[in-house]
Design a protein around this motif. Structure first.
Motif, mmCIF file in Angstrom:
data_model
loop_
_atom_site.group_PDB
_atom_site.id
_atom_site.type_symbol
_atom_site.label_atom_id
_atom_site.label_comp_id
_atom_site.label_asym_id
_atom_site.label_seq_id
_atom_site.Cartn_x
_atom_site.Cartn_y
_atom_site.Cartn_z
ATOM 1 N N THR A 175 -0.476 -28.431 2.055
ATOM 2 C CA THR A 175 -0.500 -27.818 3.061
ATOM 3 C C THR A 175 0.345 -26.654 3.253
ATOM 4 N N ARG A 185 5.352 -30.591 18.045
ATOM 5 C CA ARG A 185 4.123 -30.045 18.846
ATOM 6 C C ARG A 185 4.083 -28.864 19.767
ATOM 7 N N GLY A 194 4.336 -26.113 17.398
ATOM 8 C CA GLY A 194 3.077 -25.662 16.680
ATOM 9 C C GLY A 194 3.194 -25.762 15.316
ATOM 10 N N LEU A 253 3.531 -27.790 11.507
ATOM 11 C CA LEU A 253 3.065 -29.125 11.103
ATOM 12 C C LEU A 253 4.331 -30.006 11.103
ATOM 13 N N ASP A 263 1.249 -35.069 12.013
ATOM 14 C CA ASP A 263 -0.028 -34.545 11.284
ATOM 15 C C ASP A 263 -0.096 -35.448 9.954
ATOM 16 N N SER A 277 -4.028 -35.200 9.367
ATOM 17 C CA SER A 277 -4.910 -34.554 10.645
ATOM 18 C C SER A 277 -5.845 -33.439 10.731
ATOM 19 N N GLU A 278 -6.498 -33.236 11.581
ATOM 20 C CA GLU A 278 -7.557 -32.127 11.564
ATOM 21 C C GLU A 278 -6.526 -30.731 11.243
ATOM 22 N N ARG A 279 -5.228 -30.805 12.088
ATOM 23 C CA ARG A 279 -4.366 -29.563 11.857
ATOM 24 C C ARG A 279 -3.933 -29.520 10.291
ATOM 25 N N GLU A 312 -6.707 -27.948 8.376
ATOM 26 C CA GLU A 312 -6.569 -26.588 8.672
ATOM 27 C C GLU A 312 -5.540 -26.054 7.706
#
Ligand SMILES: *Cc1c(COP(=O)(O)O)cnc(C)c1O
Length: 380
Positions: free
Chosen positions: A74, A158, A161, A163, A185, A207-209, A212
């Protein structure tokens, strides 16, 4: 009689006979239908335990490998990472990110205390240009026996913003972790702690994030490429030959956890933690962790003044076959730890306190083991 041991360290933990039996099954084709059924069942169980709908990938590795996979998939070299450190494993997480070239900012808290959520939140709020890409921290810091407020820290992360990446190797299953609800995440964990299975498997939720972030992450990876793991998991396979015996055992471990019920498993760990702390205190010993954040999975105890923790552990092992863990890092000489996670019962903690009392007396420390047992029992 050295085969008769009571293993009370925070991993690897004792393994139930039914799990051990699974480890002797014949091998199967890891590209065949039986393996797909095994993978699907185990993955579903892991997601239930993690309380997540996100992907949960299974790697052949120890917990550190799962932590490394979380980082390299990530992040990119040069990324600004905030590592919240409350002990030796938080320190390890920071070092993994450093080893791959992240710009790691450490936020250290005194060993024996949990991270101050307000301080973490304030640091993140001060990062107005959002340079911090990820926050790394422990759910349960095994070296000190301290639990962090994962929900509180995750909330702050969160709002910023970044991770939110959590090492839950020694906490998962023993302590509730609501991955999705709390907005975590990535959770990194492993097989050899509260899952009641031997070492050898690592788990990573994404997670989706997190996916990403994975699209642009430039840290090197090959064996731990989670995108490859996800592609193969969709077919009920793993990119590389999986540790089949470990997976057979894990399926049984998960079955046992479901049979006991996750909430009952959490309650048992809470009880074992309270028992261990009450017993140690009644023996006149000082605990390292603050009561407010003491771990239900492992209890860290200061050796009495003038007595070496190492010598105490040696006597417990040699004479009584009880294995306590030593301290780690800066606490190596001054503390010892009782692991009470996984396949551990109230009887084991009563035994631990009995043996601890006996060992202390034999080393010349005055204590009342009977009173300590009563105190331990009163928390049952
Ligand atoms: C046990 C543990 C690990 C993993 O260590 P490995 O030896 O690599 O399995 C990581 N983090 C914590 C908090 C642990 O307790």
């Amino acid at each position: 009689m050295h085969e008769k041991q009571l293993l009370l360290i925070p991993g690897p933990t004792p393994v139930p006979p039914s799990v051990l039996r699974e480890h002797s099954r014949p091998m199967i084709n890891h590209r065949g239908p039986e393996f797909k059924a095994l993978m699907d069942e185990v993955t579903e169980g892991l997601k239930e335990i993690h309380k997540t709908e996100a992907d949960c990938l299974i790697l052949t590795t120890s917990g550190t490998g799962a932590m490394e996979a979380a980082v390299v998939n990530t992040l990119s070299p040069g990324d600004h990472v905030l590592a919240v450190v409350i002990g030796a494993f938080g320190d390890r997480f920071a070092k993994i990110a450093e080893a791959y070239g992240a710009k790691v900012e450490r936020m250290d808290f005194e060993w024996g205390k949990c991270a101050d959520v307000a301080q973490v939140a304030a640091r993140l709020q001060a990062d107005t240009d959002k340079s911090i890409k990820a926050v790394l921290f422990e759910q349960n810091e095994t070296s000190t026996g301290v639990v962090n407020d994962v929900e509180g820290i995750a909330k702050a992360v969160r709002e910023h913003g970044a991770l939110c990446i959590v090492d839950a190797v020694s906490g998962l299953v023993a302590i509730d972790l609501k991955t999705d609800e709390w907005g975590v995440d990535i959770v990194a964990s492993a097989s050899q702690k509260a899952f009641m299975t031997p070492p050898g498997l690592g788990f990573v939720t994404m997670s989706e994030r997190a996916w990403e972030a994975a699209k642009t992450a430039k840290m090197p990876k090959f064996y731990f490429d989670l995108a490859a793991a996800k592609r193969l998991a969709e077919k009920g396979q793993t990119p590389w030959t999986p540790a089949l015996p470990q997976l057979f055992g894990l399926r049984e471990g998960i079955r046992l956890i479901r049979e006991e019920g996750l909430d009952n498993v959490f309650a048992r760990h809470q009880r074992l933690g309270r028992m261990a702390r009450a017993g140690a205190r009644a023996l006149g010993l000082k605990l390292l962790a603050d009561e407010t954040c003491a771990s239900p999975a492992v209890t860290s105890i200061r050796a009495p003044e003038g007595l070496e923790a190492k010598a105490l552990r040696k006597l417990a092992l040699d004479k009584y076959g009880v294995v306590f863990a030593g301290g780690q890092g800066q606490l190596a000489d001054s503390i010892f730890r009782i692991g009470h996670l996984g396949f551990v019962s109230e009887t084991d903690v009563l035994t631990a306190i009995t043996v601890l009392g006996a060992v202390l007396q034999e080393m010349g420390v005055t204590c009342d083991t009977g009173a300590a047992l009563a105190a331990t029992q009163s928390e049952m």
